[in-house]
Motif scaffolding. Structure first.
Motif, PDB file in Angstrom:
ATOM      1  N   LEU A  83       0.842  -1.158  -0.125  1.00  0.00           N
ATOM      2  CA  LEU A  83       0.048  -0.106   0.008  1.00  0.00           C
ATOM      3  C   LEU A  83       0.761   1.265  -0.250  1.00  0.00           C
ATOM      4  CD1 LEU A  83      -3.151  -1.036   2.547  1.00  0.00           C
ATOM      5  CD2 LEU A  83      -3.221  -0.821  -0.116  1.00  0.00           C
ATOM      6  N   HIS A  84       1.978   1.221   0.755  1.00  0.00           N
ATOM      7  CA  HIS A  84       2.822   2.388   0.667  1.00  0.00           C
ATOM      8  C   HIS A  84       3.410   2.668  -0.549  1.00  0.00           C
ATOM      9  CE1 HIS A  84       5.862   5.156   1.972  1.00  0.00           C
ATOM     10  NE2 HIS A  84       6.698   4.237   1.478  1.00  0.00           N
ATOM     11  N   ASN A  85       4.005   1.754  -1.397  1.00  0.00           N
ATOM     12  CA  ASN A  85       4.459   1.801  -2.557  1.00  0.00           C
ATOM     13  C   ASN A  85       3.437   2.284  -3.493  1.00  0.00           C
ATOM     14  OD1 ASN A  85       6.904   1.002  -1.916  1.00  0.00           O
ATOM     15  ND2 ASN A  85       6.591  -1.057  -2.167  1.00  0.00           N
ATOM     16  N   ILE A  86       2.095   1.848  -3.568  1.00  0.00           N
ATOM     17  CA  ILE A  86       0.867   2.131  -4.308  1.00  0.00           C
ATOM     18  C   ILE A  86       0.895   3.722  -4.150  1.00  0.00           C
ATOM     19  CG2 ILE A  86      -1.417   2.004  -4.750  1.00  0.00           C
ATOM     20  CD1 ILE A  86      -1.281  -0.855  -4.467  1.00  0.00           C
ATOM     21  N   SER A  87       0.592   4.129  -2.873  1.00  0.00           N
ATOM     22  CA  SER A  87       0.268   5.596  -2.395  1.00  0.00           C
ATOM     23  C   SER A  87       1.231   6.562  -3.020  1.00  0.00           C
ATOM     24  CB  SER A  87       0.131   5.691  -0.892  1.00  0.00           C
ATOM     25  OG  SER A  87       1.261   5.433  -0.485  1.00  0.00           O
ATOM     26  N   GLN A  88       2.558   6.339  -2.776  1.00  0.00           N
ATOM     27  CA  GLN A  88       3.749   6.864  -3.188  1.00  0.00           C
ATOM     28  C   GLN A  88       3.723   7.030  -4.719  1.00  0.00           C
ATOM     29  OE1 GLN A  88       5.392   8.703  -1.106  1.00  0.00           O
ATOM     30  NE2 GLN A  88       4.205   7.892   0.272  1.00  0.00           N
ATOM     31  N   ALA A  89       3.404   5.930  -5.326  1.00  0.00           N
ATOM     32  CA  ALA A  89       3.299   6.112  -6.987  1.00  0.00           C
ATOM     33  C   ALA A  89       2.152   7.058  -7.418  1.00  0.00           C
ATOM     34  CB  ALA A  89       2.971   4.774  -7.376  1.00  0.00           C
ATOM     35  N   LEU A  90       1.270   7.257  -6.708  1.00  0.00           N
ATOM     36  CA  LEU A  90       0.254   8.161  -7.006  1.00  0.00           C
ATOM     37  C   LEU A  90       0.539   9.666  -6.805  1.00  0.00           C
ATOM     38  CD1 LEU A  90      -2.951   6.267  -5.297  1.00  0.00           C
ATOM     39  CD2 LEU A  90      -2.374   6.457  -7.714  1.00  0.00           C
ATOM     40  N   LEU A  91       1.501   9.907  -6.221  1.00  0.00           N
ATOM     41  CA  LEU A  91       1.946  11.319  -5.717  1.00  0.00           C
ATOM     42  C   LEU A  91       2.115  12.270  -7.023  1.00  0.00           C
ATOM     43  CD1 LEU A  91       2.414  13.646  -3.942  1.00  0.00           C
ATOM     44  CD2 LEU A  91       4.837  12.842  -3.653  1.00  0.00           C
ATOM     45  N   ALA A  92       2.962  11.597  -8.000  1.00  0.00           N
ATOM     46  CA  ALA A  92       3.337  12.411  -9.125  1.00  0.00           C
ATOM     47  C   ALA A  92       2.022  12.345 -10.009  1.00  0.00           C
ATOM     48  CB  ALA A  92       4.335  11.545 -10.186  1.00  0.00           C
ATOM     49  N   PRO A  93       1.201  11.276 -10.407  1.00  0.00           N
ATOM     50  CA  PRO A  93       0.073  11.679 -11.216  1.00  0.00           C
ATOM     51  C   PRO A  93      -0.812  12.687 -10.383  1.00  0.00           C
ATOM     52  CG  PRO A  93       0.415   9.284 -11.288  1.00  0.00           C
ATOM     53  CD  PRO A  93       1.453  10.015 -10.085  1.00  0.00           C
ATOM     54  N   ASP A  94      -0.868  12.615  -9.013  1.00  0.00           N
ATOM     55  CA  ASP A  94      -1.996  13.583  -8.568  1.00  0.00           C
ATOM     56  C   ASP A  94      -1.339  14.847  -8.617  1.00  0.00           C
ATOM     57  OD1 ASP A  94      -4.007  14.022  -6.065  1.00  0.00           O
ATOM     58  OD2 ASP A  94      -1.937  15.157  -5.678  1.00  0.00           O
ATOM     59  N   VAL A  95      -0.074  15.156  -8.644  1.00  0.00           N
ATOM     60  CA  VAL A  95       0.464  16.731  -8.723  1.00  0.00           C
ATOM     61  C   VAL A  95       0.204  17.022 -10.281  1.00  0.00           C
ATOM     62  CG1 VAL A  95       2.364  18.106  -8.849  1.00  0.00           C
ATOM     63  CG2 VAL A  95       2.172  16.345  -6.936  1.00  0.00           C
ATOM     64  N   ILE A  96       0.555  15.963 -11.141  1.00  0.00           N
ATOM     65  CA  ILE A  96       0.101  16.338 -12.828  1.00  0.00           C
ATOM     66  C   ILE A  96      -1.300  16.766 -12.916  1.00  0.00           C
ATOM     67  CG2 ILE A  96       0.040  15.596 -14.930  1.00  0.00           C
ATOM     68  CD1 ILE A  96       2.385  13.927 -14.179  1.00  0.00           C
ATOM     69  N   LEU A  97      -2.247  16.053 -12.373  1.00  0.00           N
ATOM     70  CA  LEU A  97      -3.676  16.369 -12.493  1.00  0.00           C
ATOM     71  C   LEU A  97      -4.081  17.707 -11.668  1.00  0.00           C
ATOM     72  CD1 LEU A  97      -5.479  12.670 -12.024  1.00  0.00           C
ATOM     73  CD2 LEU A  97      -5.219  14.079 -14.050  1.00  0.00           C
ATOM     74  N   LEU A  98      -3.357  17.819 -10.585  1.00  0.00           N
ATOM     75  CA  LEU A  98      -3.680  19.089  -9.808  1.00  0.00           C
ATOM     76  C   LEU A  98      -3.317  20.299 -10.841  1.00  0.00           C
ATOM     77  CD1 LEU A  98      -5.008  20.434  -7.308  1.00  0.00           C
ATOM     78  CD2 LEU A  98      -3.032  20.003  -6.363  1.00  0.00           C
ATOM     79  N   ILE A  99      -2.244  20.181 -11.303  1.00  0.00           N
ATOM     80  CA  ILE A  99      -1.626  21.050 -12.098  1.00  0.00           C
ATOM     81  C   ILE A  99      -2.572  21.381 -13.401  1.00  0.00           C
ATOM     82  CG2 ILE A  99       0.234  22.058 -13.957  1.00  0.00           C
ATOM     83  CD1 ILE A  99       2.130  20.775 -11.858  1.00  0.00           C
ATOM     84  N   ALA A 100      -2.962  20.328 -14.011  1.00  0.00           N
ATOM     85  CA  ALA A 100      -3.955  20.407 -15.204  1.00  0.00           C
ATOM     86  C   ALA A 100      -5.533  21.074 -14.727  1.00  0.00           C
ATOM     87  CB  ALA A 100      -4.384  19.077 -15.429  1.00  0.00           C
ATOM     88  N   PHE A 101      -5.667  20.916 -13.562  1.00  0.00           N
ATOM     89  CA  PHE A 101      -6.986  21.628 -13.089  1.00  0.00           C
ATOM     90  C   PHE A 101      -6.740  22.938 -12.731  1.00  0.00           C
ATOM     91  CE2 PHE A 101      -9.009  17.421 -12.143  1.00  0.00           C
ATOM     92  CZ  PHE A 101     -10.278  17.733 -12.521  1.00  0.00           C
ATOM     93  N   ILE A 102      -5.559  23.387 -12.312  1.00  0.00           N
ATOM     94  CA  ILE A 102      -5.263  24.823 -12.207  1.00  0.00           C
ATOM     95  C   ILE A 102      -5.459  25.556 -13.622  1.00  0.00           C
ATOM     96  CG2 ILE A 102      -3.226  26.453 -11.737  1.00  0.00           C
ATOM     97  CD1 ILE A 102      -2.478  24.316  -9.379  1.00  0.00           C
ATOM     98  N   VAL A 103      -4.871  25.091 -14.468  1.00  0.00           N
ATOM     99  CA  VAL A 103      -4.884  25.368 -16.069  1.00  0.00           C
ATOM    100  C   VAL A 103      -6.386  25.370 -16.458  1.00  0.00           C
ATOM    101  CG1 VAL A 103      -4.150  24.960 -18.274  1.00  0.00           C
ATOM    102  CG2 VAL A 103      -2.476  24.603 -16.531  1.00  0.00           C
ATOM    103  N   TYR A 104      -7.127  24.351 -16.027  1.00  0.00           N
ATOM    104  CA  TYR A 104      -8.416  24.426 -16.389  1.00  0.00           C
ATOM    105  C   TYR A 104      -9.124  25.363 -15.901  1.00  0.00           C
ATOM    106  CZ  TYR A 104     -13.448  22.827 -16.781  1.00  0.00           C
ATOM    107  OH  TYR A 104     -14.610  22.819 -17.137  1.00  0.00           O
TER     108      TYR A 104
END
Length: 212
Positions: A1-22
């Motif tokens: 679970l730790h590895n999965i959650s840490q792997a989600l950090l980069a996609p999460d930040v990318i999506l958040l930046i995309a929503f800021i642009v949106y």
């Protein structure tokens, strides 16, 4: 679970930046809509409805075309008029379909904006929680630099998510008010057009064989 959650950090930040642009895109599109469409919506409803009711039959299309209604509303009204030879129930069904299409059009726009209101805070919360785990672990080993970096990232994602949601919420509120006004105007115009066609049919002014 730790590895999965840490792997989600980069996609999460990318999506958040995309929503800021949106969110920035939503601001720009709302301003453009206000200048290109909203500022032309100045039609005095009672005057137009009176003109539509009492104008000569052959001037009905011109009366609609020269009005200050939105272009989408003009096209829908002229579509109903073009199909005036349809039986009453069929014509009413067509009018309801056009009204429902307008409602769906505006609902899709507002729905896309509401996605930012709902999704951005969730992404911000994920960006807050994911780095806190390694940060707390770093605190146990005395690595204050890693802890500070984790806390900074957590706060940044939280602020970004909330700011994006606030912007999208404001856009939703503005647009929903606009679209409710548009639909109220459109409903009254469509009802008047249907009544005008019924009056024309009662007066024998509609030839069932005429082209539309």
């Amino acid at each position: 679970l730790h590895n999965i959650s840490q792997a989600l950090l980069a996609p999460d930040v990318i999506l958040l930046i995309a929503f800021i642009v949106y969110a920035l895109f939503c601001i720009g599109s709302t301003v453009v809509e206000g200048f290109t469409e909203r500022r032309h919506f100045k039609q005095a409803s009672p005057d137009f409805l009176t003109d539509l009711t009492h104008c000569p039959t052959d001037e009905v299309p011109a009366t609609v075309a020269k009005s200050e209604l939105l272009n989408r509303q003009k096209i829908a009204l002229l579509t109903v008029y073009d199909y005036r030879i349809l039986p009453g129930d069929a014509l009413l069904a067509l009018a309801r379909k056009l009204v429902a299409r307008e409602e769906r059009h505006y609902a899709r726009i507002v729905g896309r904006n509401e996605l930012g209101v709902k999704a951005a805070p969730m992404l911000g919360l994920m960006g807050t929680l994911i780095p806190l785990g390694p940060g707390i672990a770093a605190l146990g080993t005395g690595d204050l630099l890693a802890l500070s970096n984790s806390i900074v990232l957590a706060f940044d994602t939280t602020v970004a998510g909330l700011a994006t949601a606030v912007v999208c919420m404001a856009v939703v509120k503005i647009r929903r008010n606009w679209y409710e006004e548009y639909m109220a105007e459109f409903d009254s115009c469509m009802a008047t057009m249907l009544q005008r066609i019924r009056d024309m049919r009662a007066a024998g002014q509609i030839d069932d064989e005429e082209p539309t």
